[in-house]
Motif scaffolding. Structure first.
Motif, short mmCIF file in Angstrom:
data_model
loop_
_atom_site.label_atom_id
_atom_site.label_comp_id
_atom_site.label_asym_id
_atom_site.label_seq_id
_atom_site.Cartn_x
_atom_site.Cartn_y
_atom_site.Cartn_z
N PRO A 82 0.84 -1.21 0.00
CA PRO A 82 0.00 0.00 0.00
C PRO A 82 0.88 1.26 0.00
CG PRO A 82 0.07 -0.96 2.21
CD PRO A 82 0.83 -1.89 1.28
N PHE A 83 0.30 2.38 -0.37
CA PHE A 83 0.95 3.70 -0.31
C PHE A 83 2.15 3.82 -1.24
CE2 PHE A 83 -0.75 2.72 3.96
CZ PHE A 83 -1.81 3.60 3.96
N VAL A 84 2.12 3.11 -2.37
CA VAL A 84 3.23 3.16 -3.34
C VAL A 84 3.48 4.61 -3.78
CG1 VAL A 84 3.95 2.46 -5.65
CG2 VAL A 84 2.92 0.80 -4.10
N ASP A 85 2.39 5.38 -3.96
CA ASP A 85 2.55 6.76 -4.40
C ASP A 85 3.34 7.60 -3.39
OD1 ASP A 85 0.32 6.46 -2.64
OD2 ASP A 85 -0.43 8.43 -3.24
N LYS A 86 3.18 7.32 -2.10
CA LYS A 86 3.91 8.08 -1.07
C LYS A 86 5.35 7.59 -0.96
CE LYS A 86 0.12 10.21 0.46
NZ LYS A 86 -0.87 9.70 -0.45
N LEU A 87 5.56 6.28 -1.08
CA LEU A 87 6.91 5.72 -0.95
C LEU A 87 7.83 6.19 -2.08
CD1 LEU A 87 6.13 2.07 0.17
CD2 LEU A 87 6.94 3.95 1.57
N ALA A 113 -2.03 16.49 6.96
CA ALA A 113 -0.79 16.63 6.19
C ALA A 113 -0.81 15.70 4.98
CB ALA A 113 0.42 16.36 7.07
N LEU A 114 -1.33 14.48 5.16
CA LEU A 114 -1.42 13.54 4.04
C LEU A 114 -2.41 14.04 3.00
CD1 LEU A 114 -1.30 10.09 5.83
CD2 LEU A 114 0.49 11.20 4.48
N ALA A 115 -3.52 14.60 3.45
CA ALA A 115 -4.51 15.14 2.51
C ALA A 115 -3.90 16.27 1.70
CB ALA A 115 -5.75 15.61 3.27
N GLU A 116 -3.08 17.09 2.35
CA GLU A 116 -2.43 18.21 1.66
C GLU A 116 -1.46 17.69 0.60
OE1 GLU A 116 0.50 21.43 3.26
OE2 GLU A 116 -1.52 21.89 3.97
N LEU A 117 -0.79 16.56 0.89
CA LEU A 117 0.14 15.98 -0.09
C LEU A 117 -0.58 15.56 -1.36
CD1 LEU A 117 2.61 13.51 1.64
CD2 LEU A 117 3.13 15.63 0.48
N ASP A 118 -1.83 15.10 -1.22
CA ASP A 118 -2.58 14.60 -2.36
C ASP A 118 -3.17 15.71 -3.21
OD1 ASP A 118 -1.99 11.98 -1.75
OD2 ASP A 118 -3.75 11.75 -0.47
N GLN A 119 -3.01 16.96 -2.79
CA GLN A 119 -3.56 18.10 -3.52
C GLN A 119 -2.41 19.00 -3.98
OE1 GLN A 119 -6.40 19.98 -0.99
NE2 GLN A 119 -7.66 18.17 -0.82
#
Length: 127
Positions: A7-12, A93-99
């Motif tokens: 999971p979370f490949v986009d963040k890694l 903070a995670l939501a902000e990363l996705d925008q």
């Protein structure tokens, strides 16, 4: 055999923003959930990671954390990390990363602050 996609490949695949601060965008982990997204403090700086196993003796709080993935989403690199070097990112903070627009807005708001604009509040952890 099929490769297990993490999971979370986009963040890694991207680093933790340099603007993130402990207590604002992430906090020390009290416990670690396997396959969750965490921030780890490594010798080369902060990285996103996914804990995949508890390691060491039962009284030790060490985890095998994947910090890099292949294009297919499989583990490419992992580190053994003690609990004191594992942090939990805030949902805001995670939501902000996705925008991506928010990141630009944050940058522009910093520029406008010097012209009397309002400073954006830091994302905080929910109470």
């Amino acid at each position: 055999p099929a490769v297990e996609k993490l999971p979370f490949v986009d963040k890694l695949s991207r680093g933790v923003p340099e603007t993130w601060e402990e207590g604002a965008q992430y906090k020390a982990a009290e416990k670690v959930d396997l396959k969750s997204l965490v921030v780890v403090d490594t010798a080369t700086g902060l990285k996103f990671g996914v804990p995949i196993a508890k390691t060491g003796f039962f009284w030790q709080q060490n985890y095998k954390v994947v910090t890099a993935v292949t294009p297919a989403g499989a583990a490419a690199s992992s580190e053994e990390v003690p609990l004191q070097n594992i942090f939990v990112p805030s949902p805001a903070a995670l939501a902000e990363l996705d925008q991506p627009v928010a990141a630009v807005g944050g940058f522009l708001s910093g520029l406008f602050k010097s012209f009397g604009g309002k400073e954006q509040p830091k994302p905080a952890f929910p109470k």
